[in-house]
Write a protein that holds these residues in place. Structure first.
Motif, short mmCIF file in Angstrom:
data_model
loop_
_atom_site.label_atom_id
_atom_site.label_comp_id
_atom_site.label_asym_id
_atom_site.label_seq_id
_atom_site.Cartn_x
_atom_site.Cartn_y
_atom_site.Cartn_z
N GLU A 41 -10.85 29.41 0.45
CA GLU A 41 -11.85 28.37 0.21
C GLU A 41 -11.54 27.57 -1.05
N ALA A 42 -11.02 28.24 -2.06
CA ALA A 42 -10.69 27.53 -3.31
C ALA A 42 -9.60 26.48 -3.07
N LEU A 43 -8.59 26.84 -2.27
CA LEU A 43 -7.53 25.88 -1.96
C LEU A 43 -8.09 24.72 -1.13
N GLY A 44 -8.98 25.05 -0.19
CA GLY A 44 -9.59 24.01 0.63
C GLY A 44 -10.38 23.02 -0.22
N PHE A 45 -11.11 23.54 -1.19
CA PHE A 45 -11.87 22.67 -2.09
C PHE A 45 -10.93 21.81 -2.94
N GLY A 46 -9.87 22.42 -3.46
CA GLY A 46 -8.91 21.69 -4.29
C GLY A 46 -8.21 20.59 -3.52
N VAL A 47 -7.78 20.90 -2.29
CA VAL A 47 -7.11 19.91 -1.44
C VAL A 47 -8.07 18.76 -1.12
N GLY A 48 -9.31 19.11 -0.79
CA GLY A 48 -10.30 18.10 -0.45
C GLY A 48 -10.61 17.16 -1.60
N ILE A 49 -10.78 17.71 -2.79
CA ILE A 49 -11.11 16.89 -3.96
C ILE A 49 -9.93 15.98 -4.33
N ALA A 50 -8.71 16.53 -4.30
CA ALA A 50 -7.53 15.72 -4.63
C ALA A 50 -7.36 14.57 -3.65
N TYR A 51 -7.54 14.88 -2.37
CA TYR A 51 -7.39 13.84 -1.34
C TYR A 51 -8.50 12.81 -1.45
N LEU A 52 -9.70 13.26 -1.75
CA LEU A 52 -10.82 12.34 -1.91
C LEU A 52 -10.60 11.41 -3.10
N CYS A 53 -10.19 11.96 -4.23
CA CYS A 53 -9.95 11.14 -5.43
C CYS A 53 -8.88 10.09 -5.18
N LYS A 54 -7.87 10.47 -4.40
CA LYS A 54 -6.78 9.53 -4.11
C LYS A 54 -7.32 8.31 -3.39
N TYR A 55 -8.15 8.50 -2.38
CA TYR A 55 -8.63 7.37 -1.60
C TYR A 55 -9.79 6.64 -2.26
N LEU A 56 -10.49 7.31 -3.16
CA LEU A 56 -11.50 6.59 -3.94
C LEU A 56 -10.84 5.59 -4.88
N ILE A 57 -9.59 5.88 -5.28
CA ILE A 57 -8.84 4.97 -6.16
C ILE A 57 -8.02 3.98 -5.35
N THR A 58 -7.48 4.42 -4.21
CA THR A 58 -6.62 3.54 -3.41
C THR A 58 -7.39 2.35 -2.84
N THR A 59 -8.65 2.56 -2.47
CA THR A 59 -9.43 1.47 -1.87
C THR A 59 -9.59 0.28 -2.82
N PRO A 60 -10.05 0.48 -4.07
CA PRO A 60 -10.10 -0.67 -4.98
C PRO A 60 -8.72 -1.23 -5.29
N ASN A 61 -7.70 -0.37 -5.25
CA ASN A 61 -6.35 -0.85 -5.49
C ASN A 61 -5.92 -1.86 -4.44
N GLN A 62 -6.25 -1.59 -3.18
CA GLN A 62 -5.92 -2.53 -2.11
C GLN A 62 -6.69 -3.84 -2.26
#
Length: 330
Positions: A27-48
């Protein structure tokens, strides 16, 4: 991607990447993967969105119209599209993707014609620029040419990695795709060929048609650079093909809009998946009558406001900031 296809075919999970990491590991890895992936797209959207405002500066200078105007227009439109649910979103993206495929294939044919002397200049370029000035640009601050070329290759890796964002989009659509065991498997199998044709082939041809020391290409280093510094536009201009640079930039703008729309969708669904899995507050898993996680969409849309930094600084500078952040999150 092939491994992802195997897992999706075996157990299609609406939680996407975090769900698989949780199920198969911890579960800890699942949470870490989810947060990292979420942060990436929260930043990528304004970048586009910043990239979209940069393209608009090809026609209208920021002195006449502030980049924030174009950013606001893109933001309103993509939020509006995402409010209508996956059916409307999928139909919209299908037609945009079809246009992208046709455009890139046409561009590859055009670059091949330019390379072989089929342009109005009738200049058969061939592999001339691989000989002079060379295929790789040396890093200016290093005397050893071999080491300088090696360093320059890796210095652009961050931007290159950013260009590959989105190939894993299939991993977010499991929960809303019809017959995911068949459709997701088929989509992922085609990923290799798409990368080979649309990425590798186009980059190979543009490297033959434009030298790395081209004056128009070097304009990309300036803080006031616009989409006119795109290597595809430079290749068309050097070939003396009138009117086509405007068409090319219009296509680039459509591509950016499509990517922005998809990125907001991914960020929203990732929030929803983590919330439904108990990793984030339950409010993000609440949906409207169209099945859209409305609070997750609102949260992701708030991060799009980062794009308005381009109003206080050059669009190119802000674009590089966000590219560096999103690539390192990957």
């Amino acid at each position: 991607m092939c491994c992802l296809g195997e897992m999706a075919s075996f157990i299609p999970m609406p939680e996407g990447f975090p769900g698989y990491a949780t199920r198969y590991c911890d579960e800890a890895l699942g949470f870490g993967v989810g947060i990292a992936y979420l942060c990436k797209y929260l930043i990528t959207t304004p970048n586009q969105m910043v990239a979209g405002s940069l393209v608009m500066q090809y026609w209208i200078s920021p002195a006449r119209v502030n980049p924030g105007v174009w950013i606001a227009i893109i933001l309103v439109v993509i939020v509006f599209i995402n409010l209508f649910g996956v059916k409307f979103f999928g139909e919209f993206e299908f037609w945009l993707s079809s246009l992208k495929v046709i455009t890139v294939l046409g561009l590859i044919i055009l670059l091949l014609c330019i390379m072989l002397g089929g342009s109005p200049t009738h200049d058969r370029i061939g592999f001339r620029y691989w000989q002079e000035p060379g295929a790789f640009a040396p890093y200016s601050k290093i005397d050893d040419k071999r080491l300088a070329k090696f360093i320059s290759f890796w210095s652009v890796m961050v931007t290159a990695v950013f260009a590959y964002l989105g190939t894993e989009l299939c991993g977010i659509t499991f929960g809303e795709a019809q017959n995911p065991r068949y459709t997701i498997k088929k989509a992922i199998r085609l990923t290799f060929y798409r990368i080979l044709v649309f990425y590798i082939c186009s980059v190979f041809l543009i490297g033959c048609c434009v030298a790395y020391n081209d004056p128009q290409l070097l304009a990309a280093k300036k803080s006031t650079a616009t989409a006119a510094a795109s290597p595809f536009v430079v290749a068309i201009k050097n070939a003396k093909i009138g009117g086509l640079p405007h068409v090319m930039n219009a296509c680039i703008l459509i591509f950016i809009f499509s990517a922005t729309n998809s990125d907001l969708y991914i960020a929203t669904r990732n929030l929803y998946g983590m919330s439904a899995n108990g990793m984030l507050p339950s409010i993000f898993s609440r949906t409207n009558k169209n099945g859209v996680p409305i609070y997750a969409l609102a949260f992701a849309s708030c991060f799009c406001l980062l794009a308005f930094m381009a109003c206080a600084s050059s669009s190119r500078k802000v674009f590089n900031y966000l590219v560096n952040v999103s690539s390192r999150l990957r």
